[in-house]
Motif scaffolding. Structure first.
Motif, PDB file in Angstrom:
ATOM      1  N   GLY A  90       0.794  -1.225   0.000  1.00  0.00           N
ATOM      2  CA  GLY A  90       0.000   0.000   0.000  1.00  0.00           C
ATOM      3  C   GLY A  90       0.824   1.270   0.000  1.00  0.00           C
ATOM      4  N   GLY A  91       2.127   1.133  -0.153  1.00  0.00           N
ATOM      5  CA  GLY A  91       2.957   2.339  -0.262  1.00  0.00           C
ATOM      6  C   GLY A  91       3.826   2.610   0.944  1.00  0.00           C
ATOM      7  N   GLU A  92       4.112   1.575   1.729  1.00  0.00           N
ATOM      8  CA  GLU A  92       4.894   1.749   2.967  1.00  0.00           C
ATOM      9  C   GLU A  92       6.373   1.423   2.802  1.00  0.00           C
ATOM     10  OE1 GLU A  92       3.498   3.035   5.711  1.00  0.00           O
ATOM     11  OE2 GLU A  92       1.623   3.173   4.585  1.00  0.00           O
ATOM     12  N   ALA A  93       6.828   1.227   1.597  1.00  0.00           N
ATOM     13  CA  ALA A  93       8.227   0.868   1.330  1.00  0.00           C
ATOM     14  C   ALA A  93       8.595  -0.434   2.034  1.00  0.00           C
ATOM     15  CB  ALA A  93       9.192   1.988   1.734  1.00  0.00           C
ATOM     16  N   ALA A  94       7.627  -1.362   2.120  1.00  0.00           N
ATOM     17  CA  ALA A  94       7.846  -2.585   2.886  1.00  0.00           C
ATOM     18  C   ALA A  94       7.719  -3.867   2.071  1.00  0.00           C
ATOM     19  CB  ALA A  94       6.845  -2.635   4.046  1.00  0.00           C
ATOM     20  N   CYS A  95       7.388  -3.758   0.779  1.00  0.00           N
ATOM     21  CA  CYS A  95       7.204  -4.988   0.001  1.00  0.00           C
ATOM     22  C   CYS A  95       8.098  -5.060  -1.241  1.00  0.00           C
ATOM     23  CB  CYS A  95       5.739  -5.154  -0.408  1.00  0.00           C
ATOM     24  SG  CYS A  95       5.184  -3.960  -1.656  1.00  0.00           S
ATOM     25  N   GLY A  96       8.400  -3.955  -1.806  1.00  0.00           N
ATOM     26  CA  GLY A  96       9.258  -3.919  -2.990  1.00  0.00           C
ATOM     27  C   GLY A  96       8.560  -4.286  -4.288  1.00  0.00           C
ATOM     28  N   THR A  97       7.232  -4.407  -4.279  1.00  0.00           N
ATOM     29  CA  THR A  97       6.518  -4.842  -5.487  1.00  0.00           C
ATOM     30  C   THR A  97       6.071  -3.667  -6.362  1.00  0.00           C
ATOM     31  OG1 THR A  97       4.360  -4.917  -4.397  1.00  0.00           O
ATOM     32  CG2 THR A  97       5.708  -6.933  -4.334  1.00  0.00           C
ATOM     33  N   CYS A  98       6.702  -2.547  -6.171  1.00  0.00           N
ATOM     34  CA  CYS A  98       6.399  -1.374  -6.994  1.00  0.00           C
ATOM     35  C   CYS A  98       7.665  -0.866  -7.672  1.00  0.00           C
ATOM     36  CB  CYS A  98       5.758  -0.278  -6.147  1.00  0.00           C
ATOM     37  SG  CYS A  98       6.886   0.348  -4.882  1.00  0.00           S
ATOM     38  N   HIS A  99       8.621  -1.774  -7.841  1.00  0.00           N
ATOM     39  CA  HIS A  99       9.924  -1.431  -8.407  1.00  0.00           C
ATOM     40  C   HIS A  99       9.798  -0.909  -9.835  1.00  0.00           C
ATOM     41  CE1 HIS A  99      13.998  -3.237  -9.950  1.00  0.00           C
ATOM     42  NE2 HIS A  99      14.101  -1.938  -9.744  1.00  0.00           N
ATOM     43  N   VAL A 100      10.453   0.210 -10.100  1.00  0.00           N
ATOM     44  CA  VAL A 100      10.564   0.728 -11.466  1.00  0.00           C
ATOM     45  C   VAL A 100      12.016   1.136 -11.694  1.00  0.00           C
ATOM     46  CG1 VAL A 100       8.183   1.597 -11.575  1.00  0.00           C
ATOM     47  CG2 VAL A 100      10.019   3.133 -10.819  1.00  0.00           C
ATOM     48  N   VAL A 101      12.391   1.183 -12.960  1.00  0.00           N
ATOM     49  CA  VAL A 101      13.717   1.672 -13.334  1.00  0.00           C
ATOM     50  C   VAL A 101      13.512   2.964 -14.115  1.00  0.00           C
ATOM     51  CG1 VAL A 101      15.843   1.179 -14.579  1.00  0.00           C
ATOM     52  CG2 VAL A 101      14.632  -0.672 -13.409  1.00  0.00           C
ATOM     53  N   VAL A 102      13.962   4.049 -13.518  1.00  0.00           N
ATOM     54  CA  VAL A 102      13.759   5.373 -14.102  1.00  0.00           C
ATOM     55  C   VAL A 102      14.693   5.559 -15.301  1.00  0.00           C
ATOM     56  CG1 VAL A 102      13.933   7.862 -13.641  1.00  0.00           C
ATOM     57  CG2 VAL A 102      13.078   6.311 -11.854  1.00  0.00           C
ATOM     58  N   ASP A 103      14.146   6.124 -16.377  1.00  0.00           N
ATOM     59  CA  ASP A 103      14.987   6.475 -17.519  1.00  0.00           C
ATOM     60  C   ASP A 103      16.155   7.321 -17.011  1.00  0.00           C
ATOM     61  OD1 ASP A 103      16.069   8.033 -19.684  1.00  0.00           O
ATOM     62  OD2 ASP A 103      14.295   7.540 -20.848  1.00  0.00           O
ATOM     63  N   PRO A 104      17.392   6.944 -17.353  1.00  0.00           N
ATOM     64  CA  PRO A 104      18.559   7.678 -16.827  1.00  0.00           C
ATOM     65  C   PRO A 104      18.488   9.186 -17.071  1.00  0.00           C
ATOM     66  CG  PRO A 104      19.277   5.664 -17.892  1.00  0.00           C
ATOM     67  CD  PRO A 104      17.797   5.786 -18.163  1.00  0.00           C
TER      68      PRO A 104
END
Ligand code: FES
Length: 106
Positions: free
Chosen positions: A41-55
């Motif tokens: 839910g957005g607590e920085a506790a699961c890691g399932t929202c990983h993205v790689v930002v365009d450099p």
């Protein structure tokens, strides 16, 4: 309208409108972007929202904070510009932002 583009592992692109004050994870899930789970839910506790930002955007969107860094450090698919999208409070000035999604969220 300001737009962010999510690029799936297979190259498919999904655009979503950027709204000030929302997290990038919420924008993805509210717009049914595949590949972003956001299990905690957005607590920085699961890691399932990983993205790689365009450099090209990395400096502009900023780096990870301590809790985010701890989660990312456990992710074997981490890239130099990886972020947890739940920890990215977007701005409409980020119009044109592109992020890539990993093959799997873990
Ligand atoms: Fe769980 Fe981002 S939603 S770490």
């Amino acid at each position: 309208m300001a737009v962010v583009t999510f690029v799936s592992y297979d190259g498919a692109k999904h655009e979503a409108p950027l709204a000030d004050g929302q997290s990038l994870m919420k924008i993805a899930t509210n717009n049914a972007v595949p590949g972003i789970d956001g299990d905690c839910g957005g607590e920085a506790a699961c890691g399932t929202c990983h993205v790689v930002v365009d450099p090209e955007w990395s400096e502009r969107v900023g780096g990870s904070g301590p809790a985010e860094e701890e989660m990312l450090s456990m992710n074997p698919e981490r890239q130099p510009t990886s972020r947890l999208s739940c920890q990215m409070d977007v701005s409409e000035t980020w119009d044109g932002l592109t992020v890539k999604l990993p093959e799997f969220q873990m």
